[in-house]
Write a protein that holds these residues in place. Structure first.
Motif, short mmCIF file in Angstrom:
data_model
loop_
_atom_site.label_atom_id
_atom_site.label_comp_id
_atom_site.label_asym_id
_atom_site.label_seq_id
_atom_site.Cartn_x
_atom_site.Cartn_y
_atom_site.Cartn_z
N ASP A 164 0.83 -1.21 0.00
CA ASP A 164 0.00 0.00 0.00
C ASP A 164 0.86 1.26 0.00
O ASP A 164 0.38 2.35 -0.34
CB ASP A 164 -0.92 0.00 1.23
CG ASP A 164 -1.95 -1.11 1.17
OD1 ASP A 164 -2.25 -1.58 0.05
OD2 ASP A 164 -2.45 -1.51 2.23
N GLN A 165 2.11 1.14 0.40
CA GLN A 165 3.04 2.28 0.40
C GLN A 165 3.85 2.35 -0.89
O GLN A 165 4.87 3.05 -0.97
CB GLN A 165 4.00 2.19 1.59
CG GLN A 165 3.34 2.38 2.96
CD GLN A 165 2.54 1.18 3.39
OE1 GLN A 165 2.91 0.04 3.10
NE2 GLN A 165 1.42 1.41 4.07
N ASP A 166 3.38 1.62 -1.90
CA ASP A 166 4.04 1.61 -3.21
C ASP A 166 5.48 1.10 -3.14
O ASP A 166 6.34 1.50 -3.94
CB ASP A 166 4.00 2.99 -3.86
CG ASP A 166 2.60 3.43 -4.22
OD1 ASP A 166 1.75 2.54 -4.45
OD2 ASP A 166 2.33 4.64 -4.24
N GLU A 167 5.72 0.17 -2.23
CA GLU A 167 7.03 -0.45 -2.14
C GLU A 167 6.94 -1.87 -2.72
O GLU A 167 5.90 -2.52 -2.63
CB GLU A 167 7.49 -0.52 -0.68
CG GLU A 167 7.71 0.85 -0.06
CD GLU A 167 8.10 0.74 1.41
OE1 GLU A 167 8.52 1.77 1.97
OE2 GLU A 167 7.98 -0.37 1.97
#
Length: 460
Positions: free
Chosen positions: A412-415
Motif C-alpha cells: 500500500d506504500q508503493d514499495e
C-alpha cells in the motif's frame, strides 16, 4: 441353499469389481469366513459367509463388475444334509489336532499326507492374510505361500512379509525357512472332485492395473496400420472405473463454476516456523482446513446439500471435510469429521493418520463416508498454478490449493517486496450459490491465512 449376494458395504455404493474368490466348490466354511474379495471405488473389502456351510457354485469370474444385489456364489447350509455334517465334523476333528492352522482339510479315504505352510488354509485353499498384506507381498515380489504367519491361527501379517523380504534380500530366505510346515491329511473323496486352486497364482493377482501388450496389428488414431508393433493397455476397472463414474455423475449433474484467488501465505510460513522452534509442528494444510471451517460457519451455503425433490437447500452444521489423497490405485478422499470442534493440532494429527491409512489401503467405510466439503492440496506436487476441480457430488464446493511461489508484490506504500503467494481454485455449485458469495468466502479465507493469528480468536 443360500445365495451370497453383493451388499452395500459403504455410502450407497451401487457396484464393485470381483478381485478374487477365496473359496472353491466343495469347501466347508464357517459363518463370517471371507468368501470373495471385491473392489469398490474407495476400498477393498471381503464378503463374509452369512452362516456355516459348503460352497456349491461360484457364479462369477474375477475382473467382472457387478451391481449390488448380484448373487456371487451359492452355498449349502450346514444343516442341509448328512454329507455337509460329515464334512464339518471331520474338518473340526482335524482342526483340533492342528491348532496352528485356521482350518483343516477333509479326510475320508487315504491317509496320505501333504505339507501345508502355516498361514495357508488347506480347507479353503487360500492364504490367511488381509488384502493389504497381499498387496505388500505383491509389491515386494513375494510368493506369500512361502511366508510363515505369526498372527492368530497362523495369519500372515505385514510384518511377516517385510521380515521375509529382509531375509531374502540377504540371501537367507527359502520356502523351508520362511514357512513352517505341518502334517495334514490329503483331500480324497470330496475334495478331489475339484482341483485345489493355485494359491500362489491367486495371491499374485494384483488389484493395481496390469499393463499388457496387444496384437501385432494396431490401428492408430489416424487409421494407419502398424504391423509388428504392440501397444500398452491399462484395464479400465476397479477404483479407476468407479472414480470415472462418480466424476461423470458430478459434471453432468452440477453446473460447475470455478473462482480463482491469490493468497499471501508469508505470515503463515513465519508462524509455522515459530511453532516449529517451540518443538511442535503444524502443517500448512491444517491451517487451511481450520480457516475453511471458520469461513463455512459464516457462509454455510458452501457446506450444504441441494434437495431438488423437496426444493430445499440443507445447511449442514457439522463440517466433515474430505482431504483428497493421491494413491497408487487412484484418488481417494478420507474425511476429517467435525472440524468445527477440533483445534489445529487435532486437525493435523487426524489428517496425518488418515493420509497414512489411505496410502496403506487400510481405510474403513467410516473413514471415507459423510463428507460435506472437500479440499485438494496439489501444491507439494509442484508446477500447478490453477485447476477446475470437480465437486464431490452431492457436496456444494471444493477448494484446491496450488504451488506457493515467491513473487514481487507492491504494498500500500508503493514499495516492492518479496512475498510467498499461493494460488487457490474454488469450484462451487452455481445452482446453490453465486459468484459474489464465493468471492466473499475466499476473501474471508484469505484474511485468516494472511493474518493467521486471527484464528486464535476462535479458541477464545
Amino acid at each position: 441353499m443360500v445365495e451370497v449376494k453383493l451388499h452395500d458395504i459403504g455410502e450407497g455404493m451401487t457396484e464393485a469389481d470381483i478381485n478374487c474368490y477365496l473359496v472353491k466348490p466343495g469347501d466347508f466354511v464357517k459363518a463370517d469366513d471371507p468368501l470373495v474379495e471385491v473392489q469398490t471405488d474407495k476400498m477393498t473389502a471381503e464378503i463374509p459367509a452369512p452362516r456355516s456351510g459348503v460352497i456349491k457354485e461360484l457364479l462369477l469370474t474375477p475382473g467382472q463388475t457387478v451391481k449390488v444385489g448380484t448373487t456371487l456364489l451359492i452355498m449349502e447350509d450346514s444343516s442341509g444334509g448328512s454329507k455337509t455334517v460329515e464334512l464339518q465334523k471331520v474338518a473340526e476333528a482335524v482342526n483340533s489336532e492342528a491348532p496352528q492352522a485356521d482350518a483343516a482339510v477333509v479326510v475320508l479315504d487315504r491317509p496320505a499326507e501333504v505339507k501345508v505352510p502355516v498361514g495357508v488354509s488347506a480347507r479353503l485353499g487360500r492364504i490367511l492374510a488381509s488384502p493389504y498384506t497381499r498387496k505388500v507381498a505383491r509389491e515386494n515380489a513375494v510368493n506369500i505361500m512361502e511366508v510363515k504367519g505369526t498372527g492368530p491361527a497362523g495369519r500372515i501379517t505385514e510384518e511377516d512379509i517385510l521380515a521375509f523380504v529382509k531375509l531374502r534380500d540377504h540371501g537367507g530366505a527359502s520356502t523351508s525357512e520362511a514357512g513352517s510346515e505341518q502334517q495334514v491329511p490329503n483331500i480324497s473323496k470330496y475334495a478331489s472332485e475339484q482341483e485345489v486352486p493355485n494359491v500362489s497364482q491367486r495371491a499374485s493377482e494384483s488389484k493395481a492395473p496390469n499393463v499388457s501388450e496387444v496384437g501385432s496389428e494396431v490401428k492408430t488414431a489416424a487409421g494407419h496400420e502398424t504391423v509388428g508393433k504392440s501397444q500398452d493397455i491399462l484395464p479400465f476397472r476397479g477404483r479407476r472405473k468407479q472414480i470415472a463414474k462418480k466424476m461423470v455423475q458430478s459434471i453432468y449433474t452440477i453446473p460447475h463454476c470455478t473462482h480463482f484467488e491469490e493468497i499471501d501465505v508469508s505470515e503463515l510460513i513465519a508462524l509455522r516456523e515459530e511453532i516449529k522452534a517451540s518443538g511442535n509442528s503444524i502443517s500448512a494444510t491444517a491451517f487451511f482446513i481450520k480457516a475453511l471451517s471458520i469461513g463455512l460457519k459464516e457462509f454455510p451455503v458452501f457446506n450444504a446439500k441441494l434437495d431438488e425433490e423437496n426444493e430445499s437447500i440443507q445447511l449442514l452444521r457439522e463440517h466433515h471435510i474430505g482431504i483428497a489423497v493421491d494413491t497408487p490405485e487412484g484418488l481417494i478422499v478420507p474425511v476429517i469429521r467435525n472440524v468445527e470442534q477440533k483445534n489445529l493440532k487435532q486437525i493435523h494429527d487426524e489428517m496425518k493418520r488418515l493420509t497414512k491409512l489411505a496410502l496403506d489401503d487400510k481405510l474403513t467405510v467410516q473413514d471415507i463416508s459423510g463428507g460435506t466439503f472437500t479440499i485438494s492440496n496439489v501444491g507439494p506436487l509442484g508446477g500447478s498454478i490453477g485447476a477446475t476441480p470437480i465437486i464431490q457430488h452431492p457436496q456444494t464446493a471444493l477448494v484446491s490449493f496450488h504451488k506457493t511461489k515467491k513473487r514481487p508484490v507492491a504494498t500500500d506504500q508503493d514499495e516492492i517486496v518479496i512475498r510467498s503467494i499461493m494460488n487457490l481454485s474454488m469450484a462451487f455449485d452455481h445452482r446453490v450459490a453465486d459468484g459474489a458469495t464465493a468471492v466473499a468466502f475466499t476473501n474471508r479465507f484469505a484474511q485468516l491465512i494472511e493474518n493467521p493469528k486471527l484464528m486464535l480468536l476462535e479458541l477464545m
